[in-house]
Design an enzyme around this catalytic site. Structure first.
Site, PDB file in Angstrom:
ATOM      1  N   TYR A 275      -2.267  -6.869  17.005  1.00 26.40           N
ATOM      2  CA  TYR A 275      -2.690  -6.046  16.030  1.00 26.40           C
ATOM      3  C   TYR A 275      -3.926  -5.071  16.171  1.00 26.40           C
ATOM      4  O   TYR A 275      -3.924  -3.918  16.134  1.00 26.40           O
ATOM      5  CB  TYR A 275      -2.944  -6.878  14.790  1.00 26.40           C
TER       6      TYR A 275
ATOM      7  N   ASN B 226       2.138   4.853   7.292  1.00 28.45           N
ATOM      8  CA  ASN B 226       1.687   3.768   6.703  1.00 28.45           C
ATOM      9  C   ASN B 226       2.348   2.196   7.286  1.00 28.45           C
ATOM     10  O   ASN B 226       1.617   1.201   7.163  1.00 28.45           O
ATOM     11  CB  ASN B 226       1.986   3.817   5.005  1.00 28.45           C
TER      12      ASN B 226
ATOM     13  N   LEU C  43       0.966  -1.226   0.053  1.00 27.57           N
ATOM     14  CA  LEU C  43       0.095   0.064   0.049  1.00 27.57           C
ATOM     15  C   LEU C  43       0.723   1.283   0.000  1.00 27.57           C
ATOM     16  O   LEU C  43       0.536   2.104  -0.691  1.00 27.57           O
ATOM     17  CB  LEU C  43      -0.888   0.050   1.132  1.00 27.57           C
TER      18      LEU C  43
ATOM     19  N   LYS D  24      -3.807  -0.971  16.560  1.00 26.52           N
ATOM     20  CA  LYS D  24      -4.411  -0.080  15.799  1.00 26.52           C
ATOM     21  C   LYS D  24      -5.490   0.751  16.532  1.00 26.52           C
ATOM     22  O   LYS D  24      -5.982   1.695  16.021  1.00 26.52           O
ATOM     23  CB  LYS D  24      -5.209  -0.920  14.698  1.00 26.52           C
TER      24      LYS D  24
ATOM     25  N   ASP E 264      13.436   3.455   9.545  1.00 24.43           N
ATOM     26  CA  ASP E 264      12.955   2.675  10.487  1.00 24.43           C
ATOM     27  C   ASP E 264      12.148   3.461  11.240  1.00 24.43           C
ATOM     28  O   ASP E 264      12.823   4.106  12.010  1.00 24.43           O
ATOM     29  CB  ASP E 264      13.997   1.678  10.995  1.00 24.43           C
TER      30      ASP E 264
ATOM     31  N   THR F 299      -1.714  -7.821  -0.405  1.00 25.68           N
ATOM     32  CA  THR F 299      -0.339  -7.255  -0.113  1.00 25.68           C
ATOM     33  C   THR F 299       0.283  -8.624   0.631  1.00 25.68           C
ATOM     34  O   THR F 299      -0.381  -9.468   0.919  1.00 25.68           O
ATOM     35  CB  THR F 299      -0.355  -6.240   0.869  1.00 25.68           C
TER      36      THR F 299
HETATM   37  N1  LIG Z   1      -3.249  -5.297   3.694  1.00 19.94           N
HETATM   38  C1  LIG Z   1      -4.444  -5.115   4.259  1.00 19.94           C
HETATM   39  O1  LIG Z   1      -5.249  -6.110   4.103  1.00 19.94           O
HETATM   40  C2  LIG Z   1      -4.510  -4.291   5.426  1.00 19.94           C
HETATM   41  C3  LIG Z   1      -5.567  -3.933   5.857  1.00 19.94           C
HETATM   42  C4  LIG Z   1      -5.902  -3.082   7.172  1.00 19.94           C
HETATM   43  C5  LIG Z   1      -4.753  -2.290   7.353  1.00 19.94           C
HETATM   44  N2  LIG Z   1      -3.463  -2.308   6.807  1.00 19.94           N
HETATM   45  C6  LIG Z   1      -2.180  -1.442   7.023  1.00 19.94           C
HETATM   46  O2  LIG Z   1      -1.766  -1.124   5.861  1.00 19.94           O
HETATM   47  C7  LIG Z   1      -0.242  -0.793   6.044  1.00 19.94           C
HETATM   48  C8  LIG Z   1       0.436  -1.183   5.126  1.00 19.94           C
HETATM   49  O3  LIG Z   1       0.308  -2.462   4.841  1.00 19.94           O
HETATM   50  P1  LIG Z   1       0.628  -3.842   3.738  1.00 19.94           P
HETATM   51  O4  LIG Z   1      -0.964  -4.274   3.505  1.00 19.94           O
HETATM   52  O5  LIG Z   1       0.955  -2.748   2.462  1.00 19.94           O
HETATM   53  O6  LIG Z   1       1.564  -4.724   3.944  1.00 19.94           O
HETATM   54  P2  LIG Z   1       3.133  -4.670   3.564  1.00 19.94           P
HETATM   55  O7  LIG Z   1       3.098  -5.061   2.300  1.00 19.94           O
HETATM   56  O8  LIG Z   1       3.551  -5.963   4.500  1.00 19.94           O
HETATM   57  O9  LIG Z   1       3.767  -3.499   4.156  1.00 19.94           O
HETATM   58  C9  LIG Z   1       4.161  -3.138   5.473  1.00 19.94           C
HETATM   59  C10 LIG Z   1       5.312  -2.182   5.202  1.00 19.94           C
HETATM   60  O10 LIG Z   1       5.876  -1.850   6.626  1.00 19.94           O
HETATM   61  C11 LIG Z   1       7.090  -2.026   6.835  1.00 19.94           C
HETATM   62  N3  LIG Z   1       7.688  -1.735   8.119  1.00 19.94           N
HETATM   63  C12 LIG Z   1       7.539  -2.851   8.994  1.00 19.94           C
HETATM   64  N4  LIG Z   1       8.182  -2.210  10.048  1.00 19.94           N
HETATM   65  C13 LIG Z   1       8.666  -1.229   9.786  1.00 19.94           C
HETATM   66  C14 LIG Z   1       9.384  -0.242  10.562  1.00 19.94           C
HETATM   67  N5  LIG Z   1       9.803  -0.483  11.963  1.00 19.94           N
HETATM   68  N6  LIG Z   1       9.813   0.848   9.906  1.00 19.94           N
HETATM   69  C15 LIG Z   1       9.475   1.262   8.702  1.00 19.94           C
HETATM   70  N7  LIG Z   1       8.878   0.157   7.792  1.00 19.94           N
HETATM   71  C16 LIG Z   1       8.339  -0.939   8.498  1.00 19.94           C
HETATM   72  C17 LIG Z   1       7.606  -3.079   6.076  1.00 19.94           C
HETATM   73  O11 LIG Z   1       8.841  -3.201   5.834  1.00 19.94           O
HETATM   74  P3  LIG Z   1       9.670  -4.379   5.842  1.00 19.94           P
HETATM   75  O12 LIG Z   1       9.329  -5.412   4.639  1.00 19.94           O
HETATM   76  O13 LIG Z   1      11.232  -3.948   5.819  1.00 19.94           O
HETATM   77  O14 LIG Z   1       9.269  -4.836   7.077  1.00 19.94           O
HETATM   78  C18 LIG Z   1       6.612  -2.764   4.649  1.00 19.94           C
HETATM   79  O15 LIG Z   1       6.997  -2.291   3.725  1.00 19.94           O
HETATM   80  C19 LIG Z   1       0.043  -1.322   7.512  1.00 19.94           C
HETATM   81  O16 LIG Z   1      -0.178  -0.455   8.505  1.00 19.94           O
HETATM   82  C20 LIG Z   1      -1.140  -2.334   7.854  1.00 19.94           C
HETATM   83  O17 LIG Z   1      -1.436  -2.531   8.881  1.00 19.94           O
HETATM   84  C21 LIG Z   1      -3.378  -3.454   5.834  1.00 19.94           C
END
Ligand SMILES: NC(=O)c1ccc[n+]([C@@H]2O[C@H](COP(=O)([O-])OP(=O)(O)OC[C@H]3O[C@@H](n4cnc5c(N)ncnc54)[C@H](OP(=O)(O)O)[C@@H]3O)[C@@H](O)[C@H]2O)c1
Length: 236
Positions: free
Chosen positions: A159, A87, A15, A163, A60, A194
């Site tokens: 989680y 994000n 995202l 949140k 980070d 994702t």
């Molecule tokens: N996908 C869904 O269905 C969904 C639903 C509700 C909410 N969300 C929220 O949307 C956001 C993005 O998630 P996504 O779905 O795109 O998943 P994702 O592809 O797993 O992305 C998560 C990102 O957060 C980064 N991250 C983790 N720990 C970090 C840190 N300490 N400092 C900086 N970056 C860090 C990860 O990097 P690394 O690879 O280096 O760990 C990755 O780039 C999250 O907050 C998630 O909770 C997602």
């Protein structure tokens, strides 16, 4: 400098990268944060190939030295920040329900955004229309937690509590900033395909990014201190 500047955390994929793409397509300069500098730069390179002004930054969100470095870069390169999208997020419940998993979740999902935002507030206040977006989840909605069919009987304390706390902080920050031009909101992207959402999720990344992009570009009369999905308010 007339172009707006946005910083998106956790933005080398998923995202975060798509939010950067959609903001960049609007002519906004986007800084893509990632824990791994090479991944941040590679992601910026992808967007540059799409004629977007993108830069990769090592960030980070739990690392105070890296937060300082990003603030300094932002200050010297742009003198202000218009959009911050918190994000980056983790789902640690697969590690178990013990306190370490919950602490790890709070470090990234709450304390990181709080520390980063606090450090960037002077630069956000220097913007004529600062926008802060906290990428939350419907799983942080206390009003729907017992009835959410996504989890059924499975307990996911790390989680959901992190949140929910992020949502509570969104409201508190909006109150603290009510005499400024800054708007602060939380959003739920949807259940999105994702790495976190998994291949079985119903929503494509492009659509999932839209809630955050809308909040990042709200007009002057837009809401603040709210929780939204697809422009509609969600229950806290
Ligand atoms: N996908 C869904 O269905 C969904 C639903 C509700 C909410 N969300 C929220 O949307 C956001 C993005 O998630 P996504 O779905 O795109 O998943 P994702 O592809 O797993 O992305 C998560 C990102 O957060 C980064 N991250 C983790 N720990 C970090 C840190 N300490 N400092 C900086 N970056 C860090 C990860 O990097 P690394 O690879 O280096 O760990 C990755 O780039 C999250 O907050 C998630 O909770 C997602």
């Amino acid at each position: 400098m007339t172009k707006q500047v946005a910083l998106i955390t956790g933005a080398y994929k998923g995202l975060g990268l798509e939010i950067g793409r959609q903001l960049g397509q609007m002519g906004i300069i986007v800084l893509l944060g990632a824990r791994d500098r090479a991944k941040a730069e590679a992601a910026a390179h992808i967007l540059q190939g799409e004629h977007i002004e993108a830069h990769g930054v090592e960030l980070d969100v739990t690392n105070s030295d890296q937060i300082k470095a990003v603030v300094n870069k932002m200050e010297s390169d742009f003198g202000r920040l218009d959009i911050l999208v918190n994000n980056a997020g983790v789902y640690t419940d697969h590690l178990g329900t013990h306190i370490d998993a919950i602490r790890a979740s709070f470090e990234v999902n709450l304390f990181g955004p709080q520390a980063l935002t606090e450090a960037l507030l002077p630069l956000l206040k220097a913007s004529p229309a600062g926008r802060i977006v906290n990428q939350s989840s419907i799983l942080g909605s206390l009003g729907t937690l017992l009835t959410n069919p996504m989890y059924g009987e499975r307990s996911v304390p790390a989680y959901t509590t992190s949140k929910a706390a992020l949502n509570a902080w969104t409201v508190q920050l909006s109150i603290a900033l009510r005499d400024t031009m800054i708007k602060v909101n939380s959003c739920h992207p949807g259940w999105v395909k994702t790495d976190m959402g998994g291949a079985g999720a119903p929503m494509e990344i492009r659509e999932g990014a839209e809630s955050a992009v809308w909040l990042a570009t709200l007009p002057k009369d837009g809401p603040t201190g709210g929780f939204f999905h697809k422009r509609e308010p969600l229950p806290w």
